[in-house]
Design a protein around this motif. Structure first.
Motif, PDB file in Angstrom:
ATOM      1  N   ASN A  49       6.634  -4.875  -6.822  1.00  0.00           N
ATOM      2  CA  ASN A  49       5.486  -5.784  -6.886  1.00  0.00           C
ATOM      3  C   ASN A  49       5.015  -6.187  -5.489  1.00  0.00           C
ATOM      4  O   ASN A  49       3.814  -6.331  -5.258  1.00  0.00           O
ATOM      5  N   ARG A  50       5.939  -6.346  -4.567  1.00  0.00           N
ATOM      6  CA  ARG A  50       5.555  -6.647  -3.172  1.00  0.00           C
ATOM      7  C   ARG A  50       4.855  -5.447  -2.534  1.00  0.00           C
ATOM      8  O   ARG A  50       3.907  -5.611  -1.766  1.00  0.00           O
ATOM      9  N   ILE A  51       5.324  -4.246  -2.852  1.00  0.00           N
ATOM     10  CA  ILE A  51       4.658  -3.029  -2.361  1.00  0.00           C
ATOM     11  C   ILE A  51       3.228  -2.997  -2.898  1.00  0.00           C
ATOM     12  O   ILE A  51       2.275  -2.776  -2.146  1.00  0.00           O
ATOM     13  N   ALA A  52       3.077  -3.236  -4.199  1.00  0.00           N
ATOM     14  CA  ALA A  52       1.750  -3.213  -4.826  1.00  0.00           C
ATOM     15  C   ALA A  52       0.840  -4.270  -4.209  1.00  0.00           C
ATOM     16  O   ALA A  52      -0.340  -4.000  -3.950  1.00  0.00           O
ATOM     17  N   ALA A  53       1.367  -5.460  -3.958  1.00  0.00           N
ATOM     18  CA  ALA A  53       0.563  -6.523  -3.348  1.00  0.00           C
ATOM     19  C   ALA A  53       0.109  -6.130  -1.943  1.00  0.00           C
ATOM     20  O   ALA A  53      -1.048  -6.362  -1.563  1.00  0.00           O
ATOM     21  N   SER A  54       0.994  -5.507  -1.192  1.00  0.00           N
ATOM     22  CA  SER A  54       0.626  -5.049   0.159  1.00  0.00           C
ATOM     23  C   SER A  54      -0.429  -3.960   0.098  1.00  0.00           C
ATOM     24  O   SER A  54      -1.348  -3.926   0.920  1.00  0.00           O
ATOM     25  N   MET A  55      -0.308  -3.081  -0.869  1.00  0.00           N
ATOM     26  CA  MET A  55      -1.312  -2.023  -1.044  1.00  0.00           C
ATOM     27  C   MET A  55      -2.661  -2.641  -1.409  1.00  0.00           C
ATOM     28  O   MET A  55      -3.699  -2.223  -0.908  1.00  0.00           O
ATOM     29  N   GLU A  56      -2.626  -3.628  -2.281  1.00  0.00           N
ATOM     30  CA  GLU A  56      -3.867  -4.299  -2.696  1.00  0.00           C
ATOM     31  C   GLU A  56      -4.540  -4.976  -1.500  1.00  0.00           C
ATOM     32  O   GLU A  56      -5.741  -4.853  -1.311  1.00  0.00           O
TER      33      GLU A  56
END
Length: 170
Positions: free
Chosen positions: A64-71
């Motif tokens: 989820n942190r990876i996804a947030a950084s990608m976003e």
């Protein structure tokens, strides 16, 4: 094991036969055969299940942190930048990304990038070159290729098909 395969094969043969050559009561016969298949498959002597754990809560939180950084970065963050930001090795982050998304970090990032490109094409009148630059593409041909691979149309075609804009720019 051969017995199990043969038995399942026989059940499917019976279903196929009743479906291709129906007779009076065929639908009832097919339903009964399906019930027999389910009963056969649920018998512990025939099949067993082994519970598996897909991932831990910690891994999911990291994804989820990876996804947030990608976003946040429209997917335009390098593996090393992400590793530094999240305090994990790039290889481990790539492994977590593949585990939860089925994609490498780079490919996962491109999904965010193309999502942003599509959004900009349909919500602004910004020219395509400026959108490419905003999304850090240095190569016009590469941007078009990735976009077309993602959406099966060029950015201009996408804008024409999905844009509801008048003539204002952002």
């Amino acid at each position: 094991k051969d017995y199990l395969i043969k038995e399942v094969h026989n059940i499917f043969d019976a279903i196929t036969h009743e479906t291709l050559s129906p007779s009076l009561g065929s639908s009832i016969k097919v339903k009964c055969t399906l019930i027999n298949l389910l009963a056969f498959m649920s018998a512990q002597d025939n099949f067993s299940t082994t519970p598996i754990q897909i991932g831990t809560d910690g891994e999911y939180a990291l994804f989820n942190r990876i996804a947030a950084s990608m976003e946040e970065t429209y997917g335009r963050i390098s593996r090393s930048q992400l590793a530094e930001k999240l305090n994990y090795s790039g290889a481990y982050l790539n492994e977590i990304c593949k585990k939860y998304s089925g994609l490498s970090l780079f490919d996962y990032g491109m999904t965010f990038c193309m999502k942003k490109a599509a959004e900009l094409l349909t919500t602004t009148n910004e020219n395509i070159s400026n959108i490419e630059a905003l999304l850090m593409f240095n190569n016009h041909t590469h941007f078009y290729k990735v976009f077309k691979d993602t959406f099966d149309m060029t950015p201009a075609e996408y804008r024409k098909r999905f844009s509801n804009l008048s003539t204002h720019s952002y």
